[in-house]
Enzyme design. Structure first.
Site, PDB file in Angstrom:
ATOM      1  N   ASP A   1       0.967  -1.079   0.133  1.00 31.94           N
ATOM      2  CA  ASP A   1      -0.112  -0.051   0.084  1.00 31.94           C
ATOM      3  C   ASP A   1       0.887   1.433   0.122  1.00 31.94           C
ATOM      4  O   ASP A   1       0.663   2.318  -0.974  1.00 31.94           O
ATOM      5  CB  ASP A   1      -0.842   0.191   1.229  1.00 31.94           C
ATOM      6  CG  ASP A   1      -1.878  -1.291   1.324  1.00 31.94           C
ATOM      7  OD1 ASP A   1      -2.908  -1.252   1.294  1.00 31.94           O
ATOM      8  OD2 ASP A   1      -0.982  -2.415   1.573  1.00 31.94           O
TER       9      ASP A   1
ATOM     10  N   GLU B   1       0.413  -5.938  -5.226  1.00 33.72           N
ATOM     11  CA  GLU B   1      -0.005  -5.049  -6.332  1.00 33.72           C
ATOM     12  C   GLU B   1       1.126  -4.269  -6.809  1.00 33.72           C
ATOM     13  O   GLU B   1       1.348  -4.098  -8.035  1.00 33.72           O
ATOM     14  CB  GLU B   1      -1.076  -3.973  -5.825  1.00 33.72           C
ATOM     15  CG  GLU B   1      -1.454  -3.154  -6.800  1.00 33.72           C
ATOM     16  CD  GLU B   1      -2.707  -2.308  -6.699  1.00 33.72           C
ATOM     17  OE1 GLU B   1      -3.612  -2.917  -5.813  1.00 33.72           O
ATOM     18  OE2 GLU B   1      -2.766  -1.202  -6.919  1.00 33.72           O
TER      19      GLU B   1
END
Lengths: 186, 401
Positions: free
Chosen positions: B22, B290
């Site tokens: 994140d 991600e």
């Protein structure tokens, strides 16, 4: 208050002093298991529609309106006509049925709840579980019996849902109307 | 909202959930908005210790500091630095804004609604179809303020993918000269890697697939074709404990574990630029989550994506959605093997992982060519920061009509 995850078609929620009827819900999963809920709403005062997105745990103010148990009677384009126990008829616009329209079939016996706003029938909530017949689906591709492999199937009324690979044409299946998910073969 | 002025600052709030994912995404976005759009950015982060692993010069004890033009504020309760509403407020990955900030926004909405910042929820990246229909939709909040969901994605209808303007040019220049990778390995303290050796980077979660691959690499490496696996201390190594001479915590960066002609190298932590260059320098990358997943795509090298595991195996649906996109232009036999390798790796199916890895070796050249072509297809004319700035401008313009 309801969480966005708990809201279902037919509910009415308040925003900025206006009541909005929920016409369609679509729940998906973002990263790290968080739910995202997309709602199609119609403003009952302005008769205008919008689409909006929420985190699954967002709190929404639902309002309790008058409701009546009714059964489906017939379709008079563009109105679905429902009847209560005293044979009073109520017209509901097809657009306001949202996802429920896919489960409406002639001769259905399930009791639905019709919601009223200022005396007008504005939405219909289906029972949580309904049983429908599969009228078309491809034969099992992999012979899977686990129920984890899914395929599309058309049900009576014309709606399409994902069913377990082992389901065949003519099978009766249980559907969760809140999510549109196949539950089991009956 | 008033007219949009680019000199008004933006705030980005980020909670660190999984060490580098994140914060990795938000830090890249913050830097890019400053560098390419000259937007003043305040980045609020709740865990500066984790952040300091990818930004080593960060001092976790300071409440506010500036790097690369980005003001980094420690997000604690109460906030140690006053929150001043700017033009845009981004909650990264659906993090819950501080209560005090929400109260401030509500008060502003009542007093001077036009001065409320545009509120965005920057979501996780997904290749699933539904993202097209959800990107950019408003979310009506109880306060009356609208928050907009901004979804990264691979199609023109989504918010796009984070990619710096000069990244591909820098990568191409780097990859043209093999001396760059050897110098990088040396700087990272990774010894005995020759230009002709095969080098894999490994940045995964724990999985049974890794021991299987190591076994295969050990068996296939020869004295003429040595294999090096570069692995940082952390979750990947937890799966390889049986091959290590000591506990994972006791390993040192630069340490080597020799298994015949396969060498496991313990990677030191590196900043984001160093990580990009590492991915550019390896022959194959195993990445996770991600941020590194996207950077592996931009590296133009074949890769395995170890996706963040979700309940009910939902992550496999997300994996399949990406595979479908990625394999669209691949010859069917290569697409089949590459996708099966990724699925088997994510399911920890050791024999299938070995089998598909062996099958992919003979087709590595077409796969490499596809890896080179893919970034141009994926970026789809505009990167995430560009689309974000356009979205903000359009929102301000629409509010004025």
């Amino acid at each position: 208050m309801k969480t966005a995850h708990e809201v279902r078609p037919g509910n009415v929620i308040m925003f900025e002093g206006s009541p909005w009827v929920v016409q369609k819900t679509e729940t998906t999963r973002s990263g790290r298991n968080a739910a995202i809920v997309k709602l199609k709403l119609k403003n009952l005062l302005l008769n205008s529609g919008t689409e909006t997105t929420f985190k699954g745990e967002d709190k929404l103010e639902d309002i309790i309106l008058d409701r009546l148990d009714c059964t489906y009677s017939y379709f008079a384009d563009p109105m679905y006509v429902f009847m209560d126990a005293e044979y009073n008829q109520y017209d509901v616009e097809a657009e306001n049925l949202g996802d429920a329209a896919a489960y409406i079939v002639d001769g259905m016996e399930e009791t639905c709840q019709v919601t009223f706003y200022e005396g007008k029938a504005i939405s219909v909530e289906m029972p949580t579980t309904i049983v429908r017949e599969v009228i078309y689906t491809e034969p099992s591709a992999r012979g899977d019996t686990s129920g984890k492999v899914m395929k599309p199937a058309t049900i009576t009324g014309g709606g399409t849902i994902s069913v377990a690979d082992f389901v065949k044409v003519g099978d009766k299946i249980e559907i969760d109307t809140r999510t549109g998910e196949f539950k089991k073969r009956v | 909202m008033t007219t949009y002025h680019q000199d008004r600052h933006w705030d980005i709030f980020c909670t660190v959930v999984d060490n580098y994912g994140d914060i990795g995404v938000t830090w890249r976005l913050a830097k890019q908005l400053v560098n390419e759009y000259q937007i003043p950015i305040n980045l609020w982060v709740d865990d500066l210790n984790s952040f300091s692993h990818i930004l080593p010069s960060l001092d976790p004890k300071l409440n506010s500091q500036v790097f690369n033009g980005v003001t980094i504020n420690h997000w604690t309760t109460p906030l140690p630095v006053a929150f001043v509403p700017g033009a845009v407020l981004i909650e990264a990955f659906a993090c819950e804004l501080p209560e005090a900030v929400k109260q401030q926004l509500t008060a502003l909405h009542i007093q001077t609604p036009k001065s409320v910042p545009l509120w965005l929820n920057l979501e996780y990246l997904s290749a699933e179809d539904w993202v097209d229909g959800c990107h950019g939709l408003p979310s009506m909040q109880a306060s009356g303020i609208k928050k907009y969901f901004f979804f990264p994605g691979f199609t023109p209808k989504t918010g796009g993918l984070i990619c710096e303007r000069e990244l591909f040019a820098e990568r191409d220049a780097w990859q043209r000269d093999s001396a760059n990778k050897l110098q990088l390995f040396e700087r990272l303290g990774l010894k005995d890697i020759q230009a002709q050796d095969t080098v894999y980077s490994v940045f995964s979660y724990e999985t049974d697939s890794l021991p299987a691959l190591c076994e295969l690499w050990q068996a296939s490496a020869t004295s003429d074709d040595k294999i090096h696996a570069l692995i940082p201390k952390g979750r990947s190594l937890n799966s390889l404990q049986h091959l290590l001479p000591c506990k994972v915590d006791e390993l040192s960066p630069g340490q080597q574990i020799k298994l015949d002609n396969l060498t496991l190298h313990i990677l030191p932590m590196t900043d984001q630029q160093g990580f990009d260059r590492l991915l550019w320098s390896c022959d194959f990358n195993i990445v996770r989550g991600e941020d590194s997943f996207l950077r592996a795509q931009w590296a133009a090298k074949p890769f395995i994506w170890h996706i963040y595991p979700q309940e009910d195996d939902y992550h496999l649906i997300k994996l399949e959605a990406f595979i479908k996109l990625y394999c669209d232009n691949l010859p069917p036999n290569i697409a089949d093997t590459w996708s099966k390798l990724n699925v088997a790796f994510n399911q920890g199916e050791q024999s299938a992982v070995k089998n598909h890895w062996q099958n992919i070796n003979p087709v590595s050249l077409p796969l490499l060519q596809h890896a080179k072509d893919w970034p141009i297809d994926a970026i789809n004319a505009a990167d995430l920061a560009t689309r974000l700035v356009q979205f903000v401008k359009k929102s301000y313009d629409a509010a004025l009509i």
